[in-house]
Design a protein around this motif. Structure first.
Motif, mmCIF file in Angstrom:
data_model
loop_
_atom_site.group_PDB
_atom_site.id
_atom_site.type_symbol
_atom_site.label_atom_id
_atom_site.label_comp_id
_atom_site.label_asym_id
_atom_site.label_seq_id
_atom_site.Cartn_x
_atom_site.Cartn_y
_atom_site.Cartn_z
ATOM 1 N N HIS A 177 0.832 -1.209 0.000
ATOM 2 C CA HIS A 177 0.000 0.000 0.000
ATOM 3 C C HIS A 177 0.864 1.255 0.000
ATOM 4 C CE1 HIS A 177 -3.828 -1.931 0.161
ATOM 5 N NE2 HIS A 177 -3.542 -2.588 1.276
ATOM 6 N N GLN A 178 1.956 1.229 0.732
ATOM 7 C CA GLN A 178 2.840 2.394 0.741
ATOM 8 C C GLN A 178 3.448 2.627 -0.633
ATOM 9 O OE1 GLN A 178 5.626 1.610 3.862
ATOM 10 N NE2 GLN A 178 4.273 2.381 5.468
ATOM 11 N N GLU A 179 3.827 1.556 -1.301
ATOM 12 C CA GLU A 179 4.373 1.705 -2.647
ATOM 13 C C GLU A 179 3.318 2.245 -3.596
ATOM 14 O OE1 GLU A 179 5.967 -2.010 -3.886
ATOM 15 O OE2 GLU A 179 7.497 -2.026 -2.331
ATOM 16 N N ALA A 180 2.084 1.768 -3.436
ATOM 17 C CA ALA A 180 1.012 2.226 -4.316
ATOM 18 C C ALA A 180 0.703 3.696 -4.054
ATOM 19 C CB ALA A 180 -0.241 1.383 -4.107
ATOM 20 N N LEU A 181 0.800 4.106 -2.795
ATOM 21 C CA LEU A 181 0.523 5.507 -2.476
ATOM 22 C C LEU A 181 1.634 6.416 -2.981
ATOM 23 C CD1 LEU A 181 -0.884 5.230 1.147
ATOM 24 C CD2 LEU A 181 -2.147 5.749 -0.947
ATOM 25 N N THR A 182 2.855 5.983 -2.909
ATOM 26 C CA THR A 182 3.953 6.846 -3.325
ATOM 27 C C THR A 182 4.064 6.946 -4.833
ATOM 28 O OG1 THR A 182 5.478 4.999 -3.140
ATOM 29 C CG2 THR A 182 5.317 6.472 -1.249
ATOM 30 N N LYS A 183 3.716 5.924 -5.545
ATOM 31 C CA LYS A 183 3.819 5.950 -7.000
ATOM 32 C C LYS A 183 2.431 5.861 -7.598
ATOM 33 C CE LYS A 183 8.423 4.288 -7.659
ATOM 34 N NZ LYS A 183 9.284 3.505 -8.494
ATOM 35 N N LYS A 184 1.782 6.999 -7.733
ATOM 36 C CA LYS A 184 0.485 7.038 -8.381
ATOM 37 C C LYS A 184 0.693 7.040 -9.882
ATOM 38 C CE LYS A 184 -1.756 9.326 -4.572
ATOM 39 N NZ LYS A 184 -2.446 10.500 -4.102
ATOM 40 N N VAL A 185 -0.392 6.890 -10.580
ATOM 41 C CA VAL A 185 -0.316 6.783 -12.029
ATOM 42 C C VAL A 185 0.209 8.066 -12.663
ATOM 43 C CG1 VAL A 185 -1.684 6.395 -14.110
ATOM 44 C CG2 VAL A 185 -2.185 5.105 -12.044
ATOM 45 N N ASN A 186 -0.216 9.196 -12.134
ATOM 46 C CA ASN A 186 0.143 10.468 -12.761
ATOM 47 C C ASN A 186 1.262 11.213 -12.027
ATOM 48 O OD1 ASN A 186 -1.267 11.071 -10.526
ATOM 49 N ND2 ASN A 186 -2.784 12.373 -11.505
ATOM 50 N N TRP A 187 2.099 10.514 -11.318
ATOM 51 C CA TRP A 187 3.147 11.195 -10.554
ATOM 52 C C TRP A 187 4.141 11.897 -11.463
ATOM 53 C CZ3 TRP A 187 8.338 10.083 -10.884
ATOM 54 C CH2 TRP A 187 8.679 8.911 -11.566
ATOM 55 N N ASP A 188 4.411 11.335 -12.624
ATOM 56 C CA ASP A 188 5.371 11.977 -13.526
ATOM 57 C C ASP A 188 4.772 13.233 -14.155
ATOM 58 O OD1 ASP A 188 3.577 10.432 -14.912
ATOM 59 O OD2 ASP A 188 4.979 9.991 -16.550
ATOM 60 N N LEU A 189 3.462 13.229 -14.405
ATOM 61 C CA LEU A 189 2.807 14.426 -14.948
ATOM 62 C C LEU A 189 2.848 15.559 -13.936
ATOM 63 C CD1 LEU A 189 -0.283 12.769 -16.634
ATOM 64 C CD2 LEU A 189 1.779 13.631 -17.740
ATOM 65 N N LYS A 190 2.552 15.243 -12.694
ATOM 66 C CA LYS A 190 2.584 16.272 -11.650
ATOM 67 C C LYS A 190 3.996 16.836 -11.502
ATOM 68 C CE LYS A 190 -1.314 14.908 -8.836
ATOM 69 N NZ LYS A 190 -1.765 14.473 -7.523
ATOM 70 N N ARG A 191 4.982 15.972 -11.572
ATOM 71 C CA ARG A 191 6.359 16.440 -11.451
ATOM 72 C C ARG A 191 6.721 17.389 -12.580
ATOM 73 N NH1 ARG A 191 10.228 12.099 -13.037
ATOM 74 N NH2 ARG A 191 9.609 12.965 -15.029
ATOM 75 N N ASP A 192 6.278 17.062 -13.781
ATOM 76 C CA ASP A 192 6.630 17.886 -14.933
ATOM 77 C C ASP A 192 5.944 19.250 -14.915
ATOM 78 O OD1 ASP A 192 8.240 15.859 -15.811
ATOM 79 O OD2 ASP A 192 6.775 15.046 -17.229
ATOM 80 N N ILE A 193 4.728 19.334 -14.434
ATOM 81 C CA ILE A 193 3.997 20.611 -14.483
ATOM 82 C C ILE A 193 3.973 21.322 -13.136
ATOM 83 C CG2 ILE A 193 2.563 19.852 -16.404
ATOM 84 C CD1 ILE A 193 0.324 19.400 -14.367
ATOM 85 N N MET A 194 4.763 20.842 -12.184
ATOM 86 C CA MET A 194 4.758 21.441 -10.844
ATOM 87 C C MET A 194 5.148 22.919 -10.877
ATOM 88 S SD MET A 194 3.969 20.859 -7.764
ATOM 89 C CE MET A 194 3.862 19.109 -7.644
ATOM 90 N N SER A 195 6.126 23.284 -11.675
ATOM 91 C CA SER A 195 6.563 24.690 -11.710
ATOM 92 C C SER A 195 5.442 25.590 -12.225
ATOM 93 C CB SER A 195 7.817 24.843 -12.567
ATOM 94 O OG SER A 195 7.547 24.437 -13.902
ATOM 95 N N SER A 196 4.740 25.153 -13.258
ATOM 96 C CA SER A 196 3.652 25.988 -13.774
ATOM 97 C C SER A 196 2.491 26.040 -12.791
ATOM 98 C CB SER A 196 3.187 25.494 -15.141
ATOM 99 O OG SER A 196 2.760 24.160 -15.058
ATOM 100 N N ILE A 197 2.239 24.949 -12.060
ATOM 101 C CA ILE A 197 1.185 24.961 -11.041
ATOM 102 C C ILE A 197 1.530 25.959 -9.942
ATOM 103 C CG2 ILE A 197 0.161 23.576 -9.183
ATOM 104 C CD1 ILE A 197 0.129 21.204 -11.061
ATOM 105 N N GLN A 198 2.785 25.997 -9.520
ATOM 106 C CA GLN A 198 3.193 26.944 -8.481
ATOM 107 C C GLN A 198 3.021 28.384 -8.955
ATOM 108 O OE1 GLN A 198 7.167 25.684 -7.521
ATOM 109 N NE2 GLN A 198 6.453 24.091 -6.097
ATOM 110 N N LYS A 199 3.356 28.674 -10.205
ATOM 111 C CA LYS A 199 3.170 30.013 -10.743
ATOM 112 C C LYS A 199 1.697 30.396 -10.740
ATOM 113 C CE LYS A 199 7.143 29.909 -13.862
ATOM 114 N NZ LYS A 199 7.559 29.834 -15.275
ATOM 115 N N LEU A 200 0.841 29.464 -11.160
ATOM 116 C CA LEU A 200 -0.593 29.737 -11.181
ATOM 117 C C LEU A 200 -1.149 29.951 -9.782
ATOM 118 C CD1 LEU A 200 -1.838 27.268 -13.926
ATOM 119 C CD2 LEU A 200 -1.727 29.751 -14.091
ATOM 120 N N GLU A 201 -0.655 29.201 -8.809
ATOM 121 C CA GLU A 201 -1.111 29.382 -7.424
ATOM 122 C C GLU A 201 -0.748 30.763 -6.914
ATOM 123 O OE1 GLU A 201 0.381 26.173 -5.035
ATOM 124 O OE2 GLU A 201 -1.088 24.758 -5.808
#
Length: 159
Positions: free
Chosen positions: A106-130
């Motif tokens: 369960h811990q592995e499943a929680l840490t590696k979600k399906v879209n974790w790489d997408l969130k990592r890639d767009i994190m900078s733009s999300i922070q700017k928008l916030e």
């Protein structure tokens, strides 16, 4: 003659070594004959009648059958107790292993979600928008406060 004495000496030394080691394999011929006759008589007396489909009518047979069943039950209890303790310990250990494995899964499943790489890639733009969103909210609140303050001043002037 010397060969015979050497053989006897060797046999006696081997017998002494065997007796020290706890193996007393050397027996007299008389003892062997006596033990074989004892074994034959014991085998005859050990033969037991097994009643599989027949209920004995004789009291002596019934008593013997009850005694045998009780002895078998006692033997089963003695052999089952250690087995049960070992089996129970194995079950507990297996449950603990399964629980730990499931917890880790369960811990592995929680840490590696399906879209974790997408969130990592767009994190900078999300922070700017916030940041922009927070600034816009602050500006809206300021405008409302200024408007309310202006309305409050106009009402005071009219009165």
């Amino acid at each position: 003659m010397t060969d015979l004495t050497q053989q006897n000496d060797r046999k006696s030394r081997l017998a002494a070594l065997a007796s020290r080691a706890g193996r007393n394999n050397q027996k007299d011929e008389n003892e062997e004959d006596a033990t074989t006759t004892d074994n034959v008589t014991e085998e005859k007396s050990k033969k037991e009648i097994k009643f599989r489909n027949y209920q004995p009518q004789s009291l002596s047979l019934k008593k013997e059958e009850k005694r045998r069943k009780k002895q078998q039950d006692d033997d089963e209890i003695v052999t089952k107790k250690p087995k049960l303790a070992v089996e129970e310990a194995l079950k507990v250990a297996q449950l603990q292993i399964d629980f730990d494995a499931e917890k880790n899964h369960h811990q592995e499943a929680l840490t590696k979600k399906v879209n974790w790489d997408l969130k990592r890639d767009i994190m900078s733009s999300i922070q700017k928008l916030e940041k922009r969103t927070q600034r816009a909210i602050v500006n809206c609140l300021r405008e409302r406060l200024v408007k309310e303050a202006g309305d409050a001043v106009n009402e005071d002037n009219l009165d």
